[in-house]
Design a protein around this motif. Structure first.
Motif, PDB file in Angstrom:
ATOM      1  N   LYS A 125       0.832  -1.186   0.000  1.00 26.92           N
ATOM      2  CA  LYS A 125       0.000   0.000   0.000  1.00 26.92           C
ATOM      3  C   LYS A 125       0.879   1.253   0.000  1.00 26.92           C
ATOM      4  CE  LYS A 125      -3.919   1.874   2.496  1.00 26.92           C
ATOM      5  NZ  LYS A 125      -4.768   1.743   3.661  1.00 26.92           N
ATOM      6  N   GLU A 126       0.508   2.253  -0.836  1.00 26.28           N
ATOM      7  CA  GLU A 126       1.235   3.514  -0.864  1.00 26.28           C
ATOM      8  C   GLU A 126       1.061   4.224   0.460  1.00 26.28           C
ATOM      9  OE1 GLU A 126       0.745   6.275  -4.058  1.00 26.28           O
ATOM     10  OE2 GLU A 126       0.522   4.674  -5.510  1.00 26.28           O
ATOM     11  N   LYS A 127       2.124   4.867   0.925  1.00 28.44           N
ATOM     12  CA  LYS A 127       2.068   5.624   2.159  1.00 28.44           C
ATOM     13  C   LYS A 127       2.530   7.034   1.865  1.00 28.44           C
ATOM     14  CE  LYS A 127       2.776   1.736   5.217  1.00 28.44           C
ATOM     15  NZ  LYS A 127       3.566   1.129   6.257  1.00 28.44           N
ATOM     16  N   GLY A 128       1.754   8.014   2.285  1.00 32.61           N
ATOM     17  CA  GLY A 128       2.136   9.400   2.088  1.00 32.61           C
ATOM     18  C   GLY A 128       1.843   9.862   0.678  1.00 32.61           C
ATOM     19  N   GLN A 129       2.413  10.993   0.365  1.00 30.47           N
ATOM     20  CA  GLN A 129       2.159  11.573  -0.941  1.00 30.47           C
ATOM     21  C   GLN A 129       3.416  11.554  -1.790  1.00 30.47           C
ATOM     22  OE1 GLN A 129       0.987  15.514   0.341  1.00 30.47           O
ATOM     23  NE2 GLN A 129       2.922  16.350  -0.375  1.00 30.47           N
ATOM     24  N   VAL A 130       3.241  11.704  -3.088  1.00 28.38           N
ATOM     25  CA  VAL A 130       4.364  11.780  -4.009  1.00 28.38           C
ATOM     26  C   VAL A 130       4.974  13.169  -3.849  1.00 28.38           C
ATOM     27  CG1 VAL A 130       5.046  11.810  -6.426  1.00 28.38           C
ATOM     28  CG2 VAL A 130       3.331  10.169  -5.647  1.00 28.38           C
ATOM     29  N   LEU A 131       6.273  13.216  -3.560  1.00 29.20           N
ATOM     30  CA  LEU A 131       6.952  14.498  -3.410  1.00 29.20           C
ATOM     31  C   LEU A 131       7.661  14.917  -4.685  1.00 29.20           C
ATOM     32  CD1 LEU A 131       8.567  14.262   0.143  1.00 29.20           C
ATOM     33  CD2 LEU A 131       6.403  15.316  -0.522  1.00 29.20           C
ATOM     34  N   ALA A 132       8.153  13.918  -5.439  1.00 25.25           N
ATOM     35  CA  ALA A 132       8.878  14.232  -6.672  1.00 25.25           C
ATOM     36  C   ALA A 132       8.827  13.033  -7.594  1.00 25.25           C
ATOM     37  CB  ALA A 132      10.319  14.593  -6.361  1.00 25.25           C
ATOM     38  N   LYS A 133       8.930  13.335  -8.886  1.00 15.74           N
ATOM     39  CA  LYS A 133       8.990  12.281  -9.887  1.00 15.74           C
ATOM     40  C   LYS A 133      10.015  12.712 -10.927  1.00 15.74           C
ATOM     41  CE  LYS A 133       6.302   9.718 -13.249  1.00 15.74           C
ATOM     42  NZ  LYS A 133       5.037   9.596 -13.944  1.00 15.74           N
ATOM     43  N   VAL A 134      10.980  11.829 -11.175  1.00 14.26           N
ATOM     44  CA  VAL A 134      12.000  12.066 -12.187  1.00 14.26           C
ATOM     45  C   VAL A 134      11.991  10.850 -13.089  1.00 14.26           C
ATOM     46  CG1 VAL A 134      14.434  12.492 -12.666  1.00 14.26           C
ATOM     47  CG2 VAL A 134      13.397  13.435 -10.597  1.00 14.26           C
ATOM     48  N   GLY A 135      11.533  11.020 -14.321  1.00  7.78           N
ATOM     49  CA  GLY A 135      11.367   9.870 -15.200  1.00  7.78           C
ATOM     50  C   GLY A 135      10.354   8.934 -14.579  1.00  7.78           C
ATOM     51  N   LYS A 136      10.729   7.672 -14.405  1.00  9.06           N
ATOM     52  CA  LYS A 136       9.828   6.699 -13.775  1.00  9.06           C
ATOM     53  C   LYS A 136      10.065   6.567 -12.274  1.00  9.06           C
ATOM     54  CE  LYS A 136       9.052   3.803 -17.811  1.00  9.06           C
ATOM     55  NZ  LYS A 136       9.112   2.467 -18.374  1.00  9.06           N
ATOM     56  N   THR A 137      11.035   7.297 -11.759  1.00 10.21           N
ATOM     57  CA  THR A 137      11.356   7.215 -10.343  1.00 10.21           C
ATOM     58  C   THR A 137      10.493   8.191  -9.561  1.00 10.21           C
ATOM     59  OG1 THR A 137      13.624   6.613 -10.864  1.00 10.21           O
ATOM     60  CG2 THR A 137      13.193   7.389  -8.634  1.00 10.21           C
ATOM     61  N   VAL A 138       9.844   7.663  -8.541  1.00 11.53           N
ATOM     62  CA  VAL A 138       8.957   8.460  -7.695  1.00 11.53           C
ATOM     63  C   VAL A 138       9.528   8.471  -6.286  1.00 11.53           C
ATOM     64  CG1 VAL A 138       6.631   8.601  -6.713  1.00 11.53           C
ATOM     65  CG2 VAL A 138       6.946   7.862  -9.087  1.00 11.53           C
TER      66      VAL A 138
END
Length: 195
Positions: free
Chosen positions: A40-53
């Motif tokens: 399960k995802e925890k927290g929010q996405v802070l940054a995305k570079v290419g496919k790296t989150v």
């Protein structure tokens, strides 16, 4: 003000070091399409570079625990930007195949070994706790024989690489080491067998 600035620099250096080491050991990339499958995802996405989150939880895990609660919002933003910059460079390096070069693989492997060994020692020492000086002395006195050992070593010192290769080859072939020392070594102890 100077103390806060010094603290931020310490946090930044620790964060950059952690990020750099994680990137060097090839931390798993998170594919946003696969994220959530099996966990399960925890927290929010802070940054995305290419496919790296980078998720919020992962970001805080990169910051040494003693500094996590001390960061001002501007400091968090600065550290996040450093992560993005580092990830951009990392992805370009991977694109060019730098991580596949034999020398780089060896360096990555060495860093991984050091990180895992360090983590193991931290956990082990944490379980043991602090020892009093008298406990250490008592342990040493009971195990003196384990710490008082001597080793003898001999060496052959020569003037150039070619001579070193030739002498090493003869030693590996089984020639008497003491005779090789006396014949080739320029060390003052040569006549004593190089000891």
């Amino acid at each position: 003000m100077e103390n806060k600035r010094g603290g931020l620099q310490t946090i930044q250096m620790a964060m950059v070091l952690c990020i750099g080491l994680l990137v060097m050991v090839g931390c798993d990339k998170i594919d946003p399409q696969k994220k959530g499958q099996g966990k399960k995802e925890k927290g929010q996405v802070l940054a995305k570079v290419g496919k790296t989150v980078l998720m919020e939880e992962e970001f805080y895990a990169l910051i040494p625990a003693q500094y996590r609660d001390m960061l001002a919002p501007s400091q968090k933003k600065e550290l996040l930007q450093k992560w993005v910059d580092n990830e951009l460079v990392y992805q370009k390096a991977v694109e060019e195949g730098i991580n596949k070069e034999e020398e780089m693989k060896l360096k990555i492997q060495q860093i991984e070994h050091e990180l895992v060994s360090s983590a193991f020692l931290e956990r082990y020492i944490g379980k043991i706790g602090n020892c009093e000086e008298n406990e250490v002395s008592e342990y040493f006195n009971l195990h003196k024989d384990e710490y008082n050992s001597e080793r003898e070593a001999a060496q052959i010192i020569v003037t150039d690489k070619e001579q070193a290769k030739m002498v090493a080859g003869r030693a590996r072939a089984g020639e008497d080491f003491t005779m090789l020392v006396r014949q080739f070594s320029i060390d003052p102890n040569a006549q004593k067998g190089g000891n």
